[in-house]
Scaffold this active site. Structure first.
Site, PDB file in Angstrom:
ATOM      1  N   GLU A   1       0.806  -1.217   0.000  1.00 25.73           N
ATOM      2  CA  GLU A   1       0.000   0.000   0.000  1.00 25.73           C
ATOM      3  C   GLU A   1       0.844   1.274   0.000  1.00 25.73           C
ATOM      4  OE1 GLU A   1      -4.140  -1.511   2.042  1.00 25.73           O
ATOM      5  OE2 GLU A   1      -2.546  -0.826   3.381  1.00 25.73           O
TER       6      GLU A   1
ATOM      7  N   ASP B   1     -12.551  -3.910  -3.837  1.00 21.00           N
ATOM      8  CA  ASP B   1     -13.769  -4.721  -3.891  1.00 21.00           C
ATOM      9  C   ASP B   1     -14.910  -3.828  -3.442  1.00 21.00           C
ATOM     10  OD1 ASP B   1     -14.396  -5.364  -0.818  1.00 21.00           O
ATOM     11  OD2 ASP B   1     -12.228  -5.449  -1.108  1.00 21.00           O
TER      12      ASP B   1
END
Length: 235
Positions: free
Chosen positions: A18, A195
């Site tokens: 990340e 998602d």
């Protein structure tokens, strides 16, 4: 002679992938030099960026945030990473920009026991929104909510949506916001949608990962990093 005081921005994420793009992005960006494995300096902007990997979940997020605050005394903390999207019609790779934060699984008996969590300051929100627009990234600002679980249930998502009206759900932002609020440090969370926190989430989150289990070659984590850095550069 005292050391020169720079404006310090901490860019933090739950896992290495990340924040890994910070190094690559700043390596080719004018005015930046790398001081150490996780420190970067731009003298002309009077800006230092430090990075930190927290570990997933609220406990890791809280003590990791406390660690980086104690060590680097940042002026602002920016959390980047992935999240489950709540914006209707959104696509994977779109971005949620946090304006306020809540922990959906913190349910006190007394109302007075609710944690104090400050909203993100206007300068950070507007800077992030502007940076996203300049990059051509589809971004929506709004509440980001947090729970110590991977949300992949459409019914539970609907209940959370009705109560909090968030743009994203993750496992760290609310805990980080609680710590930064206690320390009176500006904070914002910038999350890209891996998602949509529904029944299809387990399949979607690994959609671009090779079947042999190796690291995925194409990532969707770059946008939050670039948005964070540009928001700091134009503060």
């Amino acid at each position: 002679m005292s050391e020169k005081k720079y404006f310090v921005g901490a860019v933090i994420g739950a896992i290495d992938i990340e924040i890994a793009y910070v190094a690559q992005y700043l390596e080719n960006r004018e005015g930046w030099k790398r001081l150490s494995d996780n420190e970067y300096l731009n003298e002309s902007l009077n800006l230092k960026i430090v990075t930190w990997v927290l570990g997933p979940g609220k406990v890791n997020a809280a003590y990791g945030t406390a660690d980086i605050i104690n060590q680097y005394k940042p002026d602002v903390v920016i959390n980047v990473g992935v999240a489950g999207g709540f914006v209707k019609g959104a696509k994977r790779g779109d971005v949620g920009i946090g304006t306020e934060y809540a922990q959906v699984d913190f349910i006190p008996f007394f109302q007075g026991n609710n944690p104090v969590i400050n909203p993100s300051p206007a300068w950070l929100v507007s800077g992030a929104v502007k940076a996203a627009s300049e990059l051509g990234v589809v971004a929506t600002k709004g509440p980001i909510v947090t729970g110590d679980f991977f949300l992949h249930d459409s019914k539970q998502k609907a209940e959370i949506a009705e109560k909090y009206h968030p743009v994203a759900f993750d496992m760290e932002s609310g805990a980080i916001a609680q710590v930064t609020s206690a320390k009176n440090i500006d904070f914002i969370s910038i999350r890209t949608y891996s998602d949509f926190a529904d029944d299809n989430a387990p399949e979607l989150i690994f959609q671009d990962r090779p079947k042999d289990g190796s690291e995925r070659k194409v990532t969707i984590e770059h946008s939050p990093v670039i948005i964070a850095i540009r928001a700091l550069e134009t503060r």
